[in-house]
Motif scaffolding. Structure first.
Motif, PDB file in Angstrom:
ATOM      1  N   THR A   5       2.206  53.794 101.664  1.00 62.91           N
ATOM      2  CA  THR A   5       1.919  54.032 102.960  1.00 62.91           C
ATOM      3  C   THR A   5       1.407  52.905 103.838  1.00 62.91           C
ATOM      4  N   GLU A  34       1.180  57.317  99.461  1.00 65.37           N
ATOM      5  CA  GLU A  34       1.652  58.579 100.081  1.00 65.37           C
ATOM      6  C   GLU A  34       1.082  59.611  99.290  1.00 65.37           C
ATOM      7  N   LEU A 158      -3.259  65.393 112.828  1.00 61.48           N
ATOM      8  CA  LEU A 158      -2.257  65.841 111.983  1.00 61.48           C
ATOM      9  C   LEU A 158      -0.923  66.216 112.917  1.00 61.48           C
ATOM     10  N   GLN A 161       2.418  64.402 113.071  1.00 61.06           N
ATOM     11  CA  GLN A 161       3.029  63.881 111.546  1.00 61.06           C
ATOM     12  C   GLN A 161       2.855  62.449 111.457  1.00 61.06           C
ATOM     13  N   ILE A 165      -3.854  59.189 107.920  1.00 58.06           N
ATOM     14  CA  ILE A 165      -4.916  59.262 108.844  1.00 58.06           C
ATOM     15  C   ILE A 165      -6.147  58.723 108.217  1.00 58.06           C
ATOM     16  N   SER A 189      -4.814  68.719 103.357  1.00 56.54           N
ATOM     17  CA  SER A 189      -3.645  68.311 104.162  1.00 56.54           C
ATOM     18  C   SER A 189      -3.003  67.216 103.246  1.00 56.54           C
ATOM     19  N   GLN A 195      -0.180  64.488 103.182  1.00 55.55           N
ATOM     20  CA  GLN A 195      -0.585  63.579 104.081  1.00 55.55           C
ATOM     21  C   GLN A 195      -1.328  62.358 103.241  1.00 55.55           C
ATOM     22  N   THR A 196      -1.486  61.220 103.705  1.00 55.70           N
ATOM     23  CA  THR A 196      -2.134  60.147 103.204  1.00 55.70           C
ATOM     24  C   THR A 196      -3.513  60.068 104.125  1.00 55.70           C
TER      25      THR A 196
END
Length: 247
Positions: A5, A34, A158, A161, A165, A189, A195-196
């Protein structure tokens, strides 16, 4: 293999010059994958926040490169860098940074509103449910506890998208119970939404929620730990503190 990511390569940040020169980051190369939760730790002044600010495009390195996905940040002008931060990066700060005149829902969707985008209703509902705010969306920040305000900040990060973060001591102003809730939401998350998350923290308990912990000392990466526990992290931090005092 999870996609990368974000990544830094040979990242160096120098402040001042001559006798007052400070090397905040010294040839730091790191990848954030990721669906991975990374905590950044180290003694005070080791470069934790500088690394996060450079990786997030909030500060420019003296040398080296930063990529979000395949985009090299140094190739972007100010307008495109601002757009990338808005569209692909989420931020959670220690001080919450909520607008007092807006409701919780308006604060959550504010980055999208500024970008002229409508939130995805299903995604927004999922995020709001995950952080337990369904009954509080009409409340303004002053009507919410500190823990609830930070939940709003997590949901805001979040909502768009983002690819990644970044959290700067996101539980630093919370009591242990509220902090544990917020850290649980961040971990969820990663596991449920893919989520990363990259978090700067000084708290071994907070770091225990991450998939891995990277340790900085004197602006350099000196160690990495997977499947961290608070006790293991604390032991490693003690050895780094001893090293920084004796060097």
């Amino acid at each position: 293999m999870p996609a990368i990511t974000a990544a830094t390569s040979g990242l160096t940040k120098v402040y001042g010059s001559g006798d007052t020169q400070v090397v905040a980051l010294d040839q730091v190369s790191i990848t954030f994958k990721e669906g991975e939760f990374t905590a950044i730790m180290g003694p005070s002044g080791c470069g934790k926040s500088t690394l996060m600010h450079c990786a997030a495009g909030l500060d420019s390195p003296t040398s080296g490169s930063v990529r979000i996905g395949t985009t090299e940040l140094s190739t972007l002008n100010d307008r495109r860098l601002t757009q990338l931060r808005r569209d692909r990066i989420g931020f959670i700060f220690q001080a919450f940074n909520l607008l007092p005149t807006l409701t919780a829902l308006e604060n959550i969707t504010l980055p999208l509103t500024i970008a002229g985008r409508r939130p995805d209703p299903q995604w927004l509902e999922r995020v709001v449910a995950m952080v337990g705010l369904a009954g509080r969306l009409g409340h303004r920040p002053a009507q919410l506890s500190g823990g609830q305000q930070q939940r709003v900040a997590v949901a805001r990060a979040l909502a768009a998208q983002p690819a990644i973060i970044f959290g700067d001591e996101p539980t630093g102003n919370l009591d242990s119970r509220a902090g544990a809730e917020v850290l649980g939401f961040l971990r969820d998350s990663v596991r449920e939404l893919g989520q990363t998350v990259v978090m700067v923290t000084h708290d071994p308990v907070a770091a225990g929620y991450a998939d891995r912990v990277v340790f900085l000392s004197d602006g350099q990466l000196v160690d990495e730990m997977t499947r961290p526990t608070p006790d293991r992290v604390l032991d490693r931090m003690k050895s780094l503190d001893t090293r920084s005092r004796t060097s």
